[in-house]
Structure formats: C-alpha cells, structure tokens
Motif scaffolding. Structure first.
Motif, PDB file in Angstrom:
ATOM      1  N   TYR A 262      29.471 -16.509  51.594  1.00  0.00           N
ATOM      2  CA  TYR A 262      30.513 -16.867  50.650  1.00  0.00           C
ATOM      3  C   TYR A 262      30.215 -18.148  49.898  1.00  0.00           C
ATOM      4  CZ  TYR A 262      32.708 -13.275  53.351  1.00  0.00           C
ATOM      5  OH  TYR A 262      32.965 -12.090  53.960  1.00  0.00           O
ATOM      6  N   VAL A 263      29.338 -18.971  50.418  1.00  0.00           N
ATOM      7  CA  VAL A 263      29.009 -20.242  49.783  1.00  0.00           C
ATOM      8  C   VAL A 263      27.502 -20.435  49.859  1.00  0.00           C
ATOM      9  CG1 VAL A 263      29.319 -22.740  49.894  1.00  0.00           C
ATOM     10  CG2 VAL A 263      31.231 -21.244  50.436  1.00  0.00           C
ATOM     11  N   GLU A 264      26.906 -20.841  48.760  1.00  0.00           N
ATOM     12  CA  GLU A 264      25.474 -21.139  48.727  1.00  0.00           C
ATOM     13  C   GLU A 264      25.177 -22.194  49.786  1.00  0.00           C
ATOM     14  OE1 GLU A 264      21.567 -21.491  48.082  1.00  0.00           O
ATOM     15  OE2 GLU A 264      22.853 -19.884  47.384  1.00  0.00           O
TER      16      GLU A 264
ATOM     17  N   GLU B 187      29.041 -21.155  39.695  1.00  0.00           N
ATOM     18  CA  GLU B 187      27.645 -21.341  39.287  1.00  0.00           C
ATOM     19  C   GLU B 187      26.688 -20.796  40.354  1.00  0.00           C
ATOM     20  OE1 GLU B 187      24.602 -24.995  38.245  1.00  0.00           O
ATOM     21  OE2 GLU B 187      26.747 -25.287  37.919  1.00  0.00           O
ATOM     22  N   ASP B 188      27.003 -21.078  41.627  1.00  0.00           N
ATOM     23  CA  ASP B 188      26.180 -20.535  42.718  1.00  0.00           C
ATOM     24  C   ASP B 188      26.194 -19.008  42.693  1.00  0.00           C
ATOM     25  OD1 ASP B 188      25.488 -23.017  43.685  1.00  0.00           O
ATOM     26  OD2 ASP B 188      26.909 -22.979  45.362  1.00  0.00           O
TER      27      ASP B 188
ATOM     28  N   ASP C 113      27.619 -28.165  52.524  1.00  0.00           N
ATOM     29  CA  ASP C 113      28.055 -29.476  53.020  1.00  0.00           C
ATOM     30  C   ASP C 113      28.749 -30.287  51.934  1.00  0.00           C
ATOM     31  OD1 ASP C 113      27.148 -28.968  55.585  1.00  0.00           O
ATOM     32  OD2 ASP C 113      25.230 -29.997  55.290  1.00  0.00           O
ATOM     33  N   ALA C 114      28.211 -30.234  50.726  1.00  0.00           N
ATOM     34  CA  ALA C 114      28.837 -30.969  49.623  1.00  0.00           C
ATOM     35  C   ALA C 114      30.221 -30.411  49.304  1.00  0.00           C
ATOM     36  CB  ALA C 114      27.947 -30.917  48.380  1.00  0.00           C
ATOM     37  N   TYR C 115      30.345 -29.080  49.306  1.00  0.00           N
ATOM     38  CA  TYR C 115      31.660 -28.470  49.056  1.00  0.00           C
ATOM     39  C   TYR C 115      32.651 -28.861  50.145  1.00  0.00           C
ATOM     40  CZ  TYR C 115      29.520 -25.442  45.521  1.00  0.00           C
ATOM     41  OH  TYR C 115      28.873 -24.952  44.415  1.00  0.00           O
ATOM     42  N   LEU C 116      32.213 -28.799  51.395  1.00  0.00           N
ATOM     43  CA  LEU C 116      33.112 -29.148  52.500  1.00  0.00           C
ATOM     44  C   LEU C 116      33.553 -30.608  52.406  1.00  0.00           C
ATOM     45  CD1 LEU C 116      31.458 -27.214  55.447  1.00  0.00           C
ATOM     46  CD2 LEU C 116      33.670 -26.744  54.363  1.00  0.00           C
ATOM     47  N   LYS C 117      32.628 -31.485  52.038  1.00  0.00           N
ATOM     48  CA  LYS C 117      32.963 -32.902  51.885  1.00  0.00           C
ATOM     49  C   LYS C 117      33.999 -33.095  50.788  1.00  0.00           C
ATOM     50  CE  LYS C 117      30.744 -37.391  51.241  1.00  0.00           C
ATOM     51  NZ  LYS C 117      29.472 -38.092  51.049  1.00  0.00           N
ATOM     52  N   ARG C 118      33.799 -32.418  49.656  1.00  0.00           N
ATOM     53  CA  ARG C 118      34.759 -32.523  48.547  1.00  0.00           C
ATOM     54  C   ARG C 118      36.115 -31.959  48.938  1.00  0.00           C
ATOM     55  NH1 ARG C 118      32.069 -30.816  42.852  1.00  0.00           N
ATOM     56  NH2 ARG C 118      32.906 -32.734  41.997  1.00  0.00           N
TER      57      ARG C 118
ATOM     58  N   GLN D 278      39.018 -27.757  40.506  1.00  0.00           N
ATOM     59  CA  GLN D 278      38.309 -27.057  39.432  1.00  0.00           C
ATOM     60  C   GLN D 278      36.812 -27.306  39.524  1.00  0.00           C
ATOM     61  OE1 GLN D 278      40.453 -28.603  36.055  1.00  0.00           O
ATOM     62  NE2 GLN D 278      41.850 -26.856  35.998  1.00  0.00           N
ATOM     63  N   ALA D 279      36.415 -28.513  39.872  1.00  0.00           N
ATOM     64  CA  ALA D 279      34.991 -28.825  40.002  1.00  0.00           C
ATOM     65  C   ALA D 279      34.360 -28.011  41.132  1.00  0.00           C
ATOM     66  CB  ALA D 279      34.793 -30.325  40.248  1.00  0.00           C
ATOM     67  N   VAL D 280      35.054 -27.885  42.251  1.00  0.00           N
ATOM     68  CA  VAL D 280      34.547 -27.061  43.350  1.00  0.00           C
ATOM     69  C   VAL D 280      34.451 -25.606  42.894  1.00  0.00           C
ATOM     70  CG1 VAL D 280      35.046 -26.178  45.672  1.00  0.00           C
ATOM     71  CG2 VAL D 280      35.371 -28.612  45.172  1.00  0.00           C
ATOM     72  N   SER D 281      35.479 -25.126  42.220  1.00  0.00           N
ATOM     73  CA  SER D 281      35.490 -23.744  41.731  1.00  0.00           C
ATOM     74  C   SER D 281      34.314 -23.477  40.804  1.00  0.00           C
ATOM     75  CB  SER D 281      36.793 -23.438  40.988  1.00  0.00           C
ATOM     76  OG  SER D 281      37.890 -23.542  41.846  1.00  0.00           O
ATOM     77  N   LEU D 282      34.067 -24.383  39.886  1.00  0.00           N
ATOM     78  CA  LEU D 282      32.953 -24.198  38.953  1.00  0.00           C
ATOM     79  C   LEU D 282      31.609 -24.210  39.675  1.00  0.00           C
ATOM     80  CD1 LEU D 282      34.177 -26.320  35.917  1.00  0.00           C
ATOM     81  CD2 LEU D 282      34.032 -23.815  36.095  1.00  0.00           C
TER      82      LEU D 282
END
Length: 105
Positions: free
Chosen positions: A14-16, A70-71, A21-26, A62-66
């Motif tokens: 589900y996540v690249e 992109e991934d 790790d960056a997504y989880l941190k955000r 929105q930044a996480v979504s984008l």
C-alpha cells in the motif's frame, strides 16, 4: 489484478517501501497537530487560530496524499503498463478515481 496489489511489490502493498518511514513520520506529526487543535478547542482558543492550524493540517495531509499518488503512478501504474494495456488501463482508472476524490475533498 486486484486494486489492492501492486506489481512493483511481491505481496499486496500500500505504500512505497522507500518512503514509508517518511510518511509515517509526517502522519505522526499530523496526529500531534490534530491533538493540538483538540486542546485549542477545549481551551476556547480564538477561532481564527484554530482555523489556521486546521489549514496547516489539511496542507500536510494533501502533501502525504500527493506523495502516495506519485508513488502509485511511478511504480504501480508504470509496472502495469509494462504488463499489458489492460492492466495499465485498470491502474490509470484507479489513479484517476483517487485524484477525483482528492480534488473533491
């Protein structure tokens, strides 16, 4: 091909992985911001200040979504296109539907 699998990954993904790790941190940072807004409301903070924080949270989501989109396009859609025209069409339609949901929100 199911919408919850990606040919870029050997198992349902589900996540690249490189960005997880960056997504989880955000997302944890966003979670903290939401708790902060809850406190602000509880403490009767000035409405405009609360709205400013909500706007910041919205932009962060929105930044996480984008990034996730992109991934998905960079890996799942591209890999599906290499597989077949039909697989590509499925992934492009899936991405288009996700974009439509993001635009409406």
């Amino acid at each position: 091909m199911s919408s919850d699998t990606c040919p870029h990954h050997p198992a349902p993904a589900y996540v690249e992985t490189d960005h997880k790790d960056a997504y989880l941190k955000r997302l944890k940072r966003i979670e903290g911001q939401v708790r902060g807004v809850q406190r602000m409301v509880d403490e009767d903070t000035y409405c405009i200040d609360v709205l400013t924080q909500i706007s910041a949270i919205t932009k962060a989501l929105q930044a996480v979504s984008l990034g996730l989109l992109e991934d998905h396009i960079g890996h799942c859609v591209v890999d599906a296109a290499r597989e077949s025209d039909e697989a590509a069409a499925v992934k492009v339609a899936e991405a288009s539907a996700a974009i439509a949901r993001l635009v409406k929100s």
